[in-house]
Scaffold this active site. Sequence first.
Site, PDB file in Angstrom:
ATOM      1  CE  LYS A 225       7.516 -12.095 -14.674  1.00  0.00           C
ATOM      2  NZ  LYS A 225       8.706 -11.756 -15.437  1.00  0.00           N
TER       3      LYS A 225
ATOM      4  CG  ASP B 214      -6.159  -6.449  14.375  1.00  0.00           C
ATOM      5  OD1 ASP B 214      -5.342  -6.247  14.387  1.00  0.00           O
ATOM      6  OD2 ASP B 214      -6.935  -6.016  13.643  1.00  0.00           O
TER       7      ASP B 214
ATOM      8  CG  ASN C 282       0.536  -0.054   2.711  1.00  0.00           C
ATOM      9  OD1 ASN C 282       0.374   0.824   2.681  1.00  0.00           O
ATOM     10  ND2 ASN C 282      -0.590  -1.074   3.428  1.00  0.00           N
TER      11      ASN C 282
HETATM   12  O1  C5P Z   1      -8.929  -1.930  11.333  1.00  0.00           O
HETATM   13  P1  C5P Z   1      -8.381  -1.207  10.637  1.00  0.00           P
HETATM   14  O2  C5P Z   1      -6.779  -2.185   9.526  1.00  0.00           O
HETATM   15  O3  C5P Z   1      -8.390  -0.403  10.210  1.00  0.00           O
HETATM   16  O4  C5P Z   1      -7.206  -1.149  11.962  1.00  0.00           O
HETATM   17  C1  C5P Z   1      -5.935  -0.090  12.518  1.00  0.00           C
HETATM   18  C2  C5P Z   1      -4.873  -0.494  13.344  1.00  0.00           C
HETATM   19  O5  C5P Z   1      -4.496  -1.326  13.336  1.00  0.00           O
HETATM   20  C3  C5P Z   1      -3.466   0.729  13.068  1.00  0.00           C
HETATM   21  O6  C5P Z   1      -3.239   0.737  13.876  1.00  0.00           O
HETATM   22  C4  C5P Z   1      -2.847  -0.777  12.914  1.00  0.00           C
HETATM   23  O7  C5P Z   1      -1.437  -0.604  13.052  1.00  0.00           O
HETATM   24  C5  C5P Z   1      -2.934  -2.340  13.206  1.00  0.00           C
HETATM   25  N1  C5P Z   1      -3.514  -2.889  12.896  1.00  0.00           N
HETATM   26  C6  C5P Z   1      -2.343  -4.176  13.528  1.00  0.00           C
HETATM   27  N2  C5P Z   1      -2.939  -5.337  12.394  1.00  0.00           N
HETATM   28  C7  C5P Z   1      -3.409  -5.335  10.950  1.00  0.00           C
HETATM   29  C8  C5P Z   1      -4.439  -4.483  10.759  1.00  0.00           C
HETATM   30  C9  C5P Z   1      -3.686  -3.591  11.186  1.00  0.00           C
HETATM   31  O8  C5P Z   1      -2.025  -4.189  14.543  1.00  0.00           O
HETATM   32  N3  C5P Z   1      -3.415  -6.508  10.186  1.00  0.00           N
END
Ligand code: C5P
Length: 397
Positions: free
Chosen positions: A287, A304, A208
């Site tokens: 590839k 997460d 991203n």
């Molecule tokens: O759920 P979302 O991606 O919008 O949440 C954003 C927050 O969660 C940010 O603080 C990001 O660094 C953290 N995050 C994370 N691991 C993920 C997705 C998001 O620590 N897989």
Amino acid sequence: MNMAQTKRIVLGITGGIAAYKAAELARLLVKLDIEVQVAMTEAATHFITPATMRALTGQPVLIDQWQDDKGMAHIHASRLADAIVIAPATADFIAKLAHGLANDLLSTLCLARDCPLLVAPAMNKQMWSNAAMQRNLQQLISDGVTVLGPSSGIQACGEEGMGRMLEAETLAQDIVALFQPKLLAGINILITAGPTYEAIDAVRGITNRSSGKMGYAIAQAALEMGAAVTLVSGPTALPQPNGANTVNVTSAAEMFEAVKHQAARSDMFIAVAAVADYRVAQPSEQKIKKSDTGLTLELIPNPDILAYVASLPKPPFCVGFAAESEKLSEYAATKRRKKNIPLLAANLAQNAIGSDDNELVLFDDAGEHVLPRADKLALARALLRHAAVLYRKGSKQ
Ligand code: C5P
């Protein structure tokens, strides 16, 4: 810069070719609302004119102790100063400081000070490694003087090595850091920053547009406030913050492993990274060849990281970020509850990604707090001041 009152520094310039960088340093400090009183040795005036320094700072330059009407410039100037910064500091001047000599205005001023002294050495690499020079430097360090740099690189003499003065920008940052209240002294902070890169095959991936600037600014601000910082960073083009323990990772899975490893010894966790929500189920080692029938990728969710840390039996104080493209308050408040974290900083993705400044809204138990548009380092400092208060409240309960 958000310092309670205007800070004053004496910028001491000694006779080395790096004196030209002192002009830029003075300009940057004035821009940061710091009052700069320049004091030069006679030798320094051969490298840069007092007129230049006077024009940049708006203050008469101190040079000659015998041309001072009241004869007390060394006392007045040092009493008024919040810090004295010698940039560049020659080998000769470092030797004088180490031995407490006071045979010109600048060295007298240093001896008469009751404020911190910072020196930015600048010299040829051979002079830098000379035993006498290193001995003098050690003496300064044990006397409580802060030594900034030097760095390594091409020197004015054409040689290459250690002894180049730090760039003005870096010195200005170090000086500002000195004036930050040490609200996070003794606190271990773990920060994630930047994007993640999820491999599709040997050469392609999903990533991203996160630049890492916000996370790196928070790391920098936390260091300034006295924290011990571990920065787990996805791929960025940014220089590693000086003084942080930086762990470079590529994928979300690697970031997760690094965070799991560090979380237990952290007092605060700030998740700034833009972690990819999905990764490719089976990335190809080779590839993938182009095919006329198209390509279907199976994506599976990434862990997460923030939710994991927040759900540990004894979690650190967790701060999350939310980048939304609409309905900021509604989505951010929901996200804070869902992830069960005390503090969440939200911004509009279109305002934040890749840019040098931003606007944040903080969400905590007390409600919403707007941090108006500013550069990311100023915002990082404001965010950490807020987090430090909540952290201290929480740790007293
Ligand atoms: O759920 P979302 O991606 O919008 O949440 C954003 C927050 O969660 C940010 O603080 C990001 O660094 C953290 N995050 C994370 N691991 C993920 C997705 C998001 O620590 N897989």
